[in-house]
Design an enzyme around this catalytic site. Structure first.
Site, PDB file in Angstrom:
ATOM      1  N   TYR A 216      -0.346  49.426 -25.597  1.00  0.00           N
ATOM      2  CA  TYR A 216      -0.338  50.063 -24.283  1.00  0.00           C
ATOM      3  C   TYR A 216       0.763  51.114 -24.273  1.00  0.00           C
ATOM      4  O   TYR A 216       1.575  51.228 -25.204  1.00  0.00           O
ATOM      5  CB  TYR A 216      -0.116  49.040 -23.169  1.00  0.00           C
ATOM      6  CG  TYR A 216       1.318  48.585 -22.997  1.00  0.00           C
ATOM      7  CD1 TYR A 216       2.139  49.119 -21.998  1.00  0.00           C
ATOM      8  CD2 TYR A 216       1.861  47.608 -23.825  1.00  0.00           C
ATOM      9  CE1 TYR A 216       3.448  48.706 -21.840  1.00  0.00           C
ATOM     10  CE2 TYR A 216       3.176  47.186 -23.676  1.00  0.00           C
ATOM     11  CZ  TYR A 216       3.969  47.739 -22.687  1.00  0.00           C
ATOM     12  OH  TYR A 216       5.273  47.345 -22.541  1.00  0.00           O
ATOM     13  N   CYS A 217       0.799  51.901 -23.205  1.00  0.00           N
ATOM     14  CA  CYS A 217       1.853  52.912 -23.031  1.00  0.00           C
ATOM     15  C   CYS A 217       2.097  53.048 -21.534  1.00  0.00           C
ATOM     16  O   CYS A 217       2.107  52.050 -20.815  1.00  0.00           O
ATOM     17  CB  CYS A 217       1.454  54.237 -23.692  1.00  0.00           C
ATOM     18  SG  CYS A 217      -0.111  54.919 -23.092  1.00  0.00           S
ATOM     19  N   GLY A 218       2.276  54.261 -21.043  1.00  0.00           N
ATOM     20  CA  GLY A 218       2.456  54.456 -19.609  1.00  0.00           C
ATOM     21  C   GLY A 218       1.135  54.546 -18.873  1.00  0.00           C
ATOM     22  O   GLY A 218       0.940  53.922 -17.837  1.00  0.00           O
ATOM     23  N   SER A 243      -2.449  50.253 -18.883  1.00  0.00           N
ATOM     24  CA  SER A 243      -1.106  50.307 -19.439  1.00  0.00           C
ATOM     25  C   SER A 243      -0.037  49.967 -18.395  1.00  0.00           C
ATOM     26  O   SER A 243      -0.301  49.267 -17.424  1.00  0.00           O
ATOM     27  CB  SER A 243      -0.878  51.667 -20.090  1.00  0.00           C
ATOM     28  OG  SER A 243      -1.541  51.731 -21.339  1.00  0.00           O
ATOM     29  N   PHE A 244       1.189  50.462 -18.612  1.00  0.00           N
ATOM     30  CA  PHE A 244       2.286  50.018 -17.757  1.00  0.00           C
ATOM     31  C   PHE A 244       2.122  50.502 -16.321  1.00  0.00           C
ATOM     32  O   PHE A 244       2.630  49.877 -15.383  1.00  0.00           O
ATOM     33  CB  PHE A 244       3.627  50.478 -18.329  1.00  0.00           C
ATOM     34  CG  PHE A 244       4.804  49.803 -17.676  1.00  0.00           C
ATOM     35  CD1 PHE A 244       5.032  48.443 -17.876  1.00  0.00           C
ATOM     36  CD2 PHE A 244       5.667  50.503 -16.851  1.00  0.00           C
ATOM     37  CE1 PHE A 244       6.102  47.807 -17.272  1.00  0.00           C
ATOM     38  CE2 PHE A 244       6.740  49.872 -16.242  1.00  0.00           C
ATOM     39  CZ  PHE A 244       6.968  48.514 -16.449  1.00  0.00           C
TER      40      PHE A 244
END
Length: 264
Positions: A216-218, A243-244
Site C-alpha cells: 500500500y502507499c498513500g 491505501s493509507f
C-alpha cells in the site's frame, strides 16, 4: 522482453514492428511524448470518485468507464500495451496495475520512462495521435486486491509493505507494516535497479518464500509501481487500493507512528 518491464531498445523495436503496441503516456505530455504515445490523465481515467473517506483518495474506476477510455486509446482485445511517464514509472505503475486488474493480459512498464527514452537519443514529439478506436472488453478482478481488514491481517503477519517515503511512514502507517519505498527500487537515472539487487532487497524480508504479500502507499499509486516491480521478480503482491488514505479515513483503525524499522 519480460512480461512486466520493457527496455527502451525493446520498445523501439516493437514500435517499428508490423504490430506495434498501444503506447500510453501517463501525464499531460507537456514535456513531450514518445512518438505515437497517447496521453492518459491518471485522475480522470485511472481512478474513480470516492463515496466516503474510507474509500481512500483514489478508488478503482468503474469498469464501464475504464473500458470506454481504453477503447478511445486504441486498445483492442489482442493489443499489447506499454505504459510510461516522466517520473521513472511511479505514476505509470498505476496504469499497469489498473489495466491488468481489468483483464488486459499484456501490459508492460517502460523502464526509466520518458527520460530513459530521451537519454538513448530517441526522438520526442508534441504531436498527439488520434488512435483508431479499439474494441477491448474489460472485467474486474484479474489482479489481487486487499480491503482494510485484509491489509491488517497481512500487516499482522509481517507481510504488508508501505511503498511511501520514510517521512510519510514515520508520520503515520498501518501497524505492523514494513517500510520499503518504491523510489528505492530506482537508480539515480530513474531506471530500475538490476534484478539481483532488487531480489536481495526484498529477500531481506522473506518476500520470496511463497507466502502472500500485500502493498500500500498513500493513495494506491506508488504501491502499484511496487507491485509491478515485485511482479517482475515473480512475487505476486496484492494491492490495498485505498491505501493509507482509506485506512486513516476510518476512525476505528489504529495508526502507528514508529520510525521506519530499517531506517530507510
Amino acid at each position: 522482453m519480460s512480461a512486466v518491464i520493457v527496455s527502451v531498445a525493446e520498445l523501439a523495436a516493437a514500435l517499428a514492428s508490423p504490430r506495434p503496441p498501444v503506447l500510453l503516456h501517463v501525464g499531460d505530455g507537456a514535456g513531450g511524448l514518445i512518438p505515437g504515445a497517447v496521453p492518459v490523465d491518471l485522475a480522470s481515467t485511472l481512478q474513480g470518485v470516492p463515496s466516503s473517506d474510507s474509500d481512500g483518495r483514489r478508488p478503482l474506476p468503474a469498469v464501464d468507464d475504464l473500458q470506454a477510455h481504453a477503447r478511445s486509446w486504441g486498445i483492442s482485445s489482442a493489443s499489447t500495451v506499454v505504459v510510461y511517464d516522466g517520473s521513472g514509472g511511479t505514476q505509470a505503475g498505476r496504469a499497469w496495475w489498473v489495466l491488468r486488474w481489468a483483464g488486459i493480459a499484456s501490459v508492460r512498464l517502460l523502464d526509466g520512462g520518458l527520460a530513459a527514452w530521451a537519454a538513448a537519443g530517441r526522438g520526442v514529439t508534441h504531436d498527439v495521435p488520434a488512435p483508431v478506436p479499439g474494441d477491448v472488453t474489460l472485467s474486474p478482478g484479474h489482479l489481487r486486491e486487499l480491503d482494510a481488514d485484509r491489509a491488517a491481517e497481512y500487516a499482522g503477519a509481517g507481510r504488508l509493505l508501505d511503498a511511501r517515503g520514510p517521512q510519510a511512514f514515520a508520520e503515520g502507517h498501518i501497524p505492523g507494516a514494513i517500510s520499503l519505498p518504491t523510489r528505492d527500487n530506482l537508480g539515480h537515472d530513474g531506471r530500475l535497479l538490476d534484478a539481483d539487487t532488487l531480489r536481495k532487497r526484498f529477500a531481506a524480508f522473506d518476500l520470496d518464500d511463497g507466502r502472500p504479500v500485500g502493498v500500500y502507499c498513500g493513495g494506491g499509486v506508488a504501491a502499484a509501481h511496487e507491485a509491478a516491480v515485485l511482479a517482475s521478480l515473480g512475487v505476486d503482491a496484492a494491492l490495498f487500493v485505498g491505501s493509507f488514505s482509506a485506512w486513516s479515513g476510518d476512525p476505528r483503525r489504529p495508526i502507528s507512528r514508529t520510525p521506519s524499522p530499517e531506517g530507510s
